[in-house]
Design a protein around this motif. Structure first.
Motif, PDB file in Angstrom:
ATOM      1  N   PRO A 176       0.834  -1.215   0.000  1.00 39.04           N
ATOM      2  CA  PRO A 176       0.000   0.000   0.000  1.00 39.04           C
ATOM      3  C   PRO A 176       0.860   1.254   0.000  1.00 39.04           C
ATOM      4  CG  PRO A 176      -0.875  -1.611   1.550  1.00 39.04           C
ATOM      5  CD  PRO A 176       0.422  -2.159   1.046  1.00 39.04           C
ATOM      6  N   GLN A 177       0.397   2.283  -0.678  1.00 39.71           N
ATOM      7  CA  GLN A 177       1.212   3.470  -0.919  1.00 39.71           C
ATOM      8  C   GLN A 177       1.740   4.093   0.367  1.00 39.71           C
ATOM      9  OE1 GLN A 177      -0.777   6.501  -3.185  1.00 39.71           O
ATOM     10  NE2 GLN A 177       1.035   7.790  -3.363  1.00 39.71           N
ATOM     11  N   ARG A 178       0.889   4.203   1.399  1.00 35.70           N
ATOM     12  CA  ARG A 178       1.325   4.823   2.649  1.00 35.70           C
ATOM     13  C   ARG A 178       2.443   4.022   3.303  1.00 35.70           C
ATOM     14  NH1 ARG A 178      -3.268   5.348   6.957  1.00 35.70           N
ATOM     15  NH2 ARG A 178      -2.995   3.085   6.934  1.00 35.70           N
ATOM     16  N   THR A 179       2.266   2.724   3.313  1.00 36.80           N
ATOM     17  CA  THR A 179       3.287   1.865   3.898  1.00 36.80           C
ATOM     18  C   THR A 179       4.562   1.885   3.059  1.00 36.80           C
ATOM     19  OG1 THR A 179       1.552   0.432   4.793  1.00 36.80           O
ATOM     20  CG2 THR A 179       3.783  -0.485   4.680  1.00 36.80           C
ATOM     21  N   ARG A 180       4.398   1.901   1.734  1.00 33.95           N
ATOM     22  CA  ARG A 180       5.568   1.934   0.846  1.00 33.95           C
ATOM     23  C   ARG A 180       6.348   3.234   1.027  1.00 33.95           C
ATOM     24  NH1 ARG A 180       3.066   0.893  -3.662  1.00 33.95           N
ATOM     25  NH2 ARG A 180       2.952   3.002  -4.505  1.00 33.95           N
ATOM     26  N   TRP A 181       5.650   4.340   1.172  1.00 32.47           N
ATOM     27  CA  TRP A 181       6.324   5.623   1.385  1.00 32.47           C
ATOM     28  C   TRP A 181       7.090   5.606   2.703  1.00 32.47           C
ATOM     29  CZ3 TRP A 181       6.250   9.270   5.218  1.00 32.47           C
ATOM     30  CH2 TRP A 181       6.847  10.512   4.926  1.00 32.47           C
ATOM     31  N   GLN A 182       6.452   5.080   3.745  1.00 39.79           N
ATOM     32  CA  GLN A 182       7.099   5.052   5.054  1.00 39.79           C
ATOM     33  C   GLN A 182       8.324   4.143   5.040  1.00 39.79           C
ATOM     34  OE1 GLN A 182       4.449   3.987   8.224  1.00 39.79           O
ATOM     35  NE2 GLN A 182       5.968   4.258   9.807  1.00 39.79           N
ATOM     36  N   ALA A 183       8.185   2.947   4.486  1.00 39.76           N
ATOM     37  CA  ALA A 183       9.317   2.017   4.433  1.00 39.76           C
ATOM     38  C   ALA A 183      10.437   2.603   3.581  1.00 39.76           C
ATOM     39  CB  ALA A 183       8.861   0.669   3.868  1.00 39.76           C
ATOM     40  N   GLY A 184      10.089   3.232   2.464  1.00 41.38           N
ATOM     41  CA  GLY A 184      11.117   3.830   1.619  1.00 41.38           C
ATOM     42  C   GLY A 184      11.884   4.928   2.331  1.00 41.38           C
ATOM     43  N   ARG A 225       3.486  -8.543   2.977  1.00 38.36           N
ATOM     44  CA  ARG A 225       4.486  -7.621   2.426  1.00 38.36           C
ATOM     45  C   ARG A 225       4.605  -6.334   3.247  1.00 38.36           C
ATOM     46  NH1 ARG A 225       0.118  -8.475  -0.871  1.00 38.36           N
ATOM     47  NH2 ARG A 225      -1.349  -6.737  -1.098  1.00 38.36           N
ATOM     48  N   GLY A 226       3.495  -5.819   3.749  1.00 45.84           N
ATOM     49  CA  GLY A 226       3.551  -4.587   4.530  1.00 45.84           C
ATOM     50  C   GLY A 226       4.326  -4.758   5.819  1.00 45.84           C
ATOM     51  N   GLU A 227       3.993  -5.825   6.567  1.00 43.52           N
ATOM     52  CA  GLU A 227       4.701  -6.105   7.815  1.00 43.52           C
ATOM     53  C   GLU A 227       6.197  -6.290   7.573  1.00 43.52           C
ATOM     54  OE1 GLU A 227       2.542  -9.295  10.138  1.00 43.52           O
ATOM     55  OE2 GLU A 227       1.369  -9.262   8.299  1.00 43.52           O
ATOM     56  N   ILE A 228       6.515  -7.107   6.578  1.00 41.69           N
ATOM     57  CA  ILE A 228       7.918  -7.445   6.326  1.00 41.69           C
ATOM     58  C   ILE A 228       8.706  -6.204   5.908  1.00 41.69           C
ATOM     59  CG2 ILE A 228       9.440  -8.757   4.795  1.00 41.69           C
ATOM     60  CD1 ILE A 228       7.290 -10.963   4.776  1.00 41.69           C
ATOM     61  N   ALA A 229       8.140  -5.410   5.010  1.00 43.66           N
ATOM     62  CA  ALA A 229       8.852  -4.220   4.538  1.00 43.66           C
ATOM     63  C   ALA A 229       9.114  -3.237   5.674  1.00 43.66           C
ATOM     64  CB  ALA A 229       8.054  -3.539   3.430  1.00 43.66           C
TER      65      ALA A 229
END
Length: 441
Positions: A57-65, A303-307
């Motif tokens: 998800p975009q929010r999670t991807r932005w945070q992980a990035g 994927r969200g948890e792991i990232a």
């Protein structure tokens, strides 16, 4: 018996699922064979993250990035500015043991009735339901740690999407266990940093404080929310049967079969093994199909948890490396560690948690800047445990909030906002306890 249906999945997602499973198996194999290259676990999990990146998800991807970019920037700064020695092949190892445990815990979904979930029966609602959720997570969480949140959270989610009061009860029930549980990761860290601490004093201070936290949570949420339709976890024998069996198995392995392994390591291999054991009576082909379905569908869905966990581990490594390189070890933060210093340290660590740092960073940094005499180690230990308990409840990037965000979609920053009042109240109680502990020392 019919085969379990396996929805279609792309080759990219399937490869990611296999890579996650490989990371779990490599982690388990490293327990009896410590000579196995430890970096392989991180490489397998990061490969899966890269393959699944577009699906996060975009929010999670932005945070992980952002966490990844900051972590790498800190490592590069430590190398170029302070000439720090960095083990580059190991930079992907952060939090891999936690991620492996989360993957192992996911196999709980293979335990139970193969023809569907059992009905839960009549659920408690209202304040008793919130109290039951907090108590269930707390009592089982002192042994099973983070896995308890998923066991109880998934059970509650069968009745519908989890609500904010349920998330807060799950969060606080687990985080408050850090105040006294000898099996918690926080206690393991503290026992390493303060080997001369008096656990009896810590228990005498931490356990009552944890019970107050549960009472405070029940009263506060009852006043803030309409709980009439909010289901809670019932501490009935049927509800507790599987978690209690797993807890007893963990204790049996910890004290009898594998005493050298920590609780996290035991959970990592025990829950998948239990899942296989409950499915094998249906036949090896059935078991293989269920594992295949889990690998292709459930594991990529993590994927969200792991990232988030991997990214947070990289950030932690970068920050700790830069701090170690910049401060060195030739000075101490305080000449004497007393009540005033303990309160300042506690507030600083909790504040850093609100800013997004895991309390383990603050605790580790604090320990590296102190030269504690044995009589002061109990006070330091309680500072570390209390800041961990309060900090993980309110910190948006703490393990519990990252897990809730990755698994159920609740924002860690939303959890932070709704836990600020609780954190302030608990901080006042902790400060009073620290003053009392300083008098005992």
């Amino acid at each position: 018996m019919s085969d379990p249906a396996t929805p279609s999945t792309s080759p990219r997602q399937a490869l990611a699922g296999v890579s996650i499973l490989a990371g779990l198996l490599l982690q388990i194999l490293s327990f009896p064979a410590p000579s196995l290259p430890s970096h392989l676990v991180g490489y397998a999990l990061w490969l899966a993250t890269a393959l699944l990146w577009r699906d996060i998800p975009q929010r999670t991807r932005w945070q992980a990035g952002a966490l990844i970019a900051i972590g790498l920037a800190l490592l590069i700064t430590a190398r170029l500015r302070y000439d720090a020695a960095i083990d580059w092949p190991a930079v992907l190892d952060g939090n891999t043991y936690v991620v492996a445990m989360l993957v192992g815990v996911s196999f709980i979904g293979l335990i139970g009735n193969r023809r569907g979930s059992r009905p839960l029966g009549r659920a408690m609602t209202g304040a008793p339901g919130i109290a039951g959720t907090w108590l269930g997570v707390h009592l089982l969480g002192i042994i099973l740690n983070l896995s308890t949140v998923f066991m109880i959270g998934d059970r509650l989610a069968r009745r519908g999407p989890l609500t904010l009061p349920q998330f807060l009860a799950l969060n606080r029930g687990l985080s408050s266990a850090a105040l006294w549980s000898p099996f918690f990761a926080s206690m393991g860290v503290v026992m390493t940093l303060a080997p001369d601490m008096n656990y009896t004093q810590v228990l005498a201070a931490g356990l009552p404080l944890a019970l107050v936290a549960g009472t405070l949570t029940t009263i506060e949420l009852s006043r803030r929310f309409d709980l009439s339709d909010v289901a809670g976890f019932s501490l009935s024998p049927r509800s507790l049967l599987m978690p209690v069996i797993m807890a007893l198995l963990v204790l049996f392995f910890h004290y009898a079969l594998t005493p050298r392994l920590g609780i996290v390591s035991i959970i990592t291999f025990l829950l998948p093994a239990a899942a296989l054991a409950t499915n094998l009576p249906q036949g090896p082909r059935w078991t293989l199909r269920r594992v295949r379905q889990h690998t292709l569908m459930r594991l990529p869905a993590m994927r969200g948890e792991i990232a988030l966990f991997l990214a947070a581990g990289l950030l932690t490594l970068g920050l700790s490396t830069l701090i170690d390189a910049a401060t060195g070890s030739g000075w101490t933060l305080f000449d004497r560690f007393g009540a005033r210093e303990a309160v300042v340290s506690f507030v600083a660590i909790v504040a850093s948690a609100v800013a997004g740092l895991h309390p383990i960073i603050g605790v580790s940094v604090l320990a590296s800047m102190l030269d504690l005499e044995p009589a002061r180690q109990t006070l330091f230990a309680f500072v570390a445990l209390a800041s961990w308990a309060v900090g993980t409840s309110v910190g948006p990037l703490s393990g519990i909030n990252l897990s809730l965000q990755g698994r159920y979609g609740i924002s860690g920053y939303r959890m932070m906002r709704h836990n600020l009042g609780y954190a302030l109240a608990m901080s006042g109680l902790v400060i009073g306890t620290l003053l009392a502990l300083d008098g005992w020392a």
